[in-house]
Design a protein around this motif. Sequence first.
Motif: not given
Ligand SMILES: NC(=O)N[C@@H](CC(=O)O)C(=O)O
Length: 343
Positions: A13, A15, A41, A106-107, A136, A219, A263-264
């Motif tokens: 997982h 980003h 995302n 979330t984001t 999620h 999140l 968030a992240g």
């Molecule tokens: N985890 C997070 O707080 N943010 C993630 C999105 C996600 O995984 O929910 C993001 O893309 O910034």
Amino acid sequence: MTTITITRPDDWHIHLRDGAQLKDTVRDISRYMGRAIVMPNLVPPAIDTQTALTYYDRIKAKVPTGSQFEPLMVLYLTDKTSPDEIRKAKASGKIVAAKLYPAGATTNSDSGVTTLENIYPALKAMQEVGMLFLVHGEVTDSSIDIFDRERVFIENILSKIVADFPNLKIVLEHITTKDAVDFVTQASDNVAATITAHHLLYNRNHMLAGGIRPHFYCLPILKRNTHQQALLAAAASGSKKFFLGTDSAPHAQDKKEAACGCAGSYTAHAAIELYAEAFESVNALDKLEAFASFNGPDFYNLPRNTDTITLVKKSWDVPASYPLGDTNVVPIRAGEAIDWQVE
Ligand SMILES: NC(=O)N[C@@H](CC(=O)O)C(=O)O
Ligand SMILES: [Zn+2]
Ligand SMILES: [Zn+2]
């Protein structure tokens, strides 16, 4: 000096973002991770096969020479995702899963799913072709307390999906509660979960006591210590249902240190190093390899990596920030020490 050698890990997982940020995020993930589940995302999100495959090409173009890193792509589910799109994605050979973002959870989840029934045709196709369903797991109802949103999602939504699609392989992503640990543990072998390094190392006191620390805001939100302990126990249990997913999610420093911060949390600069600390804290370093390198590929029905990496117990100081495209990101542990490094 303590060293441990483990089979090369994967990150189930992450980003990686896009555009100017891609060279920085891909450099970090390529250091030693064999593969990674790349979350879709983006803005706009990767809602179809074509978009996901061109994103794959952009990522591959940034992989440094000498790295064997391979991105595994994910389709972003919307109210309109068709069974045909699922079959097309599966046939591509590069898209291994589809992701549920409840709209607004979330984001970059605005294009996500508004009502569960809307994705039932897609889920049916996924169950048929053997495509994994990533979740999620938080409800978005504003009347539900933010610390309860994962538990309520499990009770009201996930339990229904699991019952309606017994042959669908489901990953509850970035779990944060004892409720999630218990649910996944008692569910069938088709249900598994990823756990982040930051949810193993921290609880909400780290974010909120003695001052508010926005870089811990992610999140699902960090929960109380008893939940952190349950996550550590699950990761250290040796159960094959739990595996490594960093949810490393970079945001520019000024977007985090703001009146309304994103968030992240960013952990890809030191992912396995932070997990090693967490496992060591519960005397379970012997369980790190299965969690990081075996359970994920086994659940995804992919081969395990065949080479190894070596971790050395040797403290190093994390920089105050790292470049992130045209901006910069403050990583977890910024300006502080980490106990482990990769040789
Ligand atoms: N985890 C997070 O707080 N943010 C993630 C999105 C996600 O995984 O929910 C993001 O893309 O910034
Ligand atoms: Zn998420
Ligand atoms: Zn994520």
